[in-house]
Motif scaffolding. Structure first.
Motif, PDB file in Angstrom:
ATOM      1  N   ARG A   1      10.321  58.170  39.227  1.00 43.61           N
ATOM      2  CA  ARG A   1       9.555  59.063  40.108  1.00 43.61           C
ATOM      3  C   ARG A   1       9.550  58.572  41.552  1.00 43.61           C
ATOM      4  N   LEU A   2       9.573  57.238  41.718  1.00 44.33           N
ATOM      5  CA  LEU A   2       9.569  56.676  43.072  1.00 44.33           C
ATOM      6  C   LEU A   2      10.962  56.610  43.677  1.00 44.33           C
ATOM      7  N   ASP A   3      11.942  56.249  42.835  1.00 46.55           N
ATOM      8  CA  ASP A   3      13.306  56.051  43.326  1.00 46.55           C
ATOM      9  C   ASP A   3      14.262  56.145  42.150  1.00 46.55           C
ATOM     10  N   LEU A   4      15.072  57.174  42.118  1.00 52.57           N
ATOM     11  CA  LEU A   4      15.971  57.424  40.995  1.00 52.57           C
ATOM     12  C   LEU A   4      16.894  56.233  40.723  1.00 52.57           C
ATOM     13  N   ILE A   5      17.446  55.649  41.758  1.00 56.52           N
ATOM     14  CA  ILE A   5      18.381  54.529  41.573  1.00 56.52           C
ATOM     15  C   ILE A   5      17.688  53.361  40.882  1.00 56.52           C
ATOM     16  N   THR A   6      16.486  53.034  41.296  1.00 54.53           N
ATOM     17  CA  THR A   6      15.757  51.927  40.668  1.00 54.53           C
ATOM     18  C   THR A   6      15.462  52.240  39.208  1.00 54.53           C
ATOM     19  N   GLY A   7      15.086  53.456  38.926  1.00 54.21           N
ATOM     20  CA  GLY A   7      14.852  53.839  37.536  1.00 54.21           C
ATOM     21  C   GLY A   7      16.109  53.696  36.697  1.00 54.21           C
ATOM     22  N   LEU A   8      17.237  54.083  37.260  1.00 47.40           N
ATOM     23  CA  LEU A   8      18.506  53.952  36.547  1.00 47.40           C
ATOM     24  C   LEU A   8      18.899  52.483  36.362  1.00 47.40           C
ATOM     25  N   ILE A   9      18.564  51.656  37.329  1.00 49.19           N
ATOM     26  CA  ILE A   9      18.830  50.219  37.222  1.00 49.19           C
ATOM     27  C   ILE A   9      18.065  49.626  36.041  1.00 49.19           C
ATOM     28  N   LEU A  10      16.879  50.149  35.768  1.00 50.92           N
ATOM     29  CA  LEU A  10      16.034  49.635  34.680  1.00 50.92           C
ATOM     30  C   LEU A  10      16.401  50.204  33.313  1.00 50.92           C
ATOM     31  N   PHE A  11      17.118  51.304  33.284  1.00 54.04           N
ATOM     32  CA  PHE A  11      17.392  51.966  32.015  1.00 54.04           C
ATOM     33  C   PHE A  11      18.148  51.101  31.000  1.00 54.04           C
ATOM     34  N   PRO A  12      19.148  50.303  31.394  1.00 56.97           N
ATOM     35  CA  PRO A  12      19.823  49.446  30.394  1.00 56.97           C
ATOM     36  C   PRO A  12      18.871  48.481  29.686  1.00 56.97           C
ATOM     37  N   TYR A  13      17.853  48.032  30.387  1.00 53.81           N
ATOM     38  CA  TYR A  13      16.846  47.159  29.788  1.00 53.81           C
ATOM     39  C   TYR A  13      16.126  47.884  28.659  1.00 53.81           C
ATOM     40  N   LEU A  14      15.717  49.101  28.917  1.00 51.59           N
ATOM     41  CA  LEU A  14      15.030  49.880  27.887  1.00 51.59           C
ATOM     42  C   LEU A  14      15.957  50.137  26.700  1.00 51.59           C
ATOM     43  N   ALA A  15      17.202  50.438  26.974  1.00 46.19           N
ATOM     44  CA  ALA A  15      18.168  50.666  25.892  1.00 46.19           C
ATOM     45  C   ALA A  15      18.352  49.402  25.053  1.00 46.19           C
ATOM     46  N   TRP A  16      18.475  48.249  25.700  1.00 46.30           N
ATOM     47  CA  TRP A  16      18.645  46.987  24.977  1.00 46.30           C
ATOM     48  C   TRP A  16      17.383  46.663  24.168  1.00 46.30           C
ATOM     49  N   LEU A  17      16.224  46.982  24.709  1.00 49.68           N
ATOM     50  CA  LEU A  17      14.977  46.755  23.965  1.00 49.68           C
ATOM     51  C   LEU A  17      14.905  47.617  22.715  1.00 49.68           C
ATOM     52  N   CYS A  18      15.509  48.795  22.747  1.00 50.70           N
ATOM     53  CA  CYS A  18      15.566  49.624  21.536  1.00 50.70           C
ATOM     54  C   CYS A  18      16.339  48.893  20.439  1.00 50.70           C
TER      55      CYS A  18
END
Length: 146
Positions: free
Chosen positions: A115-132
């Motif tokens: 919501r604040l910055d699309l690029i930053t959110g996308l940078i964090l997405f691999p972390y969430l995927a790995w946590l899955c």
């Protein structure tokens, strides 16, 4: 300079993997067929920690990012806690509780970061995927090694 503060926090979390190694105990556990090869864990976590530091730095530059930065701090604390609990104390259920809390925290962080910055959110997405993957692995190990 601020990037290096985030990188230092990530290095502290990563150091628990050096102190509490999987070892023979982990090798003896019944693990699911989707368990990644051992060499992939340090590679994945190195990339994730670098991305986390970069995302934290980017967030620190965005006005109104206090809540996301608070979640960043919470996730790095939970991340740091999981390894000694799971690999050090061999507490599979406690590790599962921590990784669920970590997943919820990171998911909220990703949503707010996007919501604040699309690029930053996308940078964090691999972390969430790995946590899955990590949470599914923790759950399977818990279920199969009572």
């Amino acid at each position: 300079m601020i990037f290096f503060i985030f990188l230092l926090a990530c290095a502290a979390a990563a150091s628990t993997g050096i102190i509490f190694k999987p070892g023979a105990w982990y090798e003896s556990l019944v693990k699911p067929s989707f368990t990644p090869p051992n060499w992939l864990f340090p590679v994945a976590w190195t990339i994730i920690y670098l991305l986390l530091a970069w995302a934290g730095y980017r967030l620190s530059l965005i006005p109104g990012s206090q809540m996301v930065l608070a979640l960043w701090a919470a996730q790095i604390a939970l991340n740091t806690l999981w390894t000694p609990v799971f690999f050090g104390a061999h507490r599979l259920l406690a590790g599962m509780v921590i990784i669920v809390l970590l997943w919820i925290t990171v998911a909220a962080m990703v949503v707010l970061a996007v919501r604040l910055d699309l690029i930053t959110g996308l940078i964090l997405f691999p972390y969430l995927a790995w946590l899955c993957v990590a949470a599914a692995l923790n759950f399977s190990i818990l279920r199969n090694n009572r």
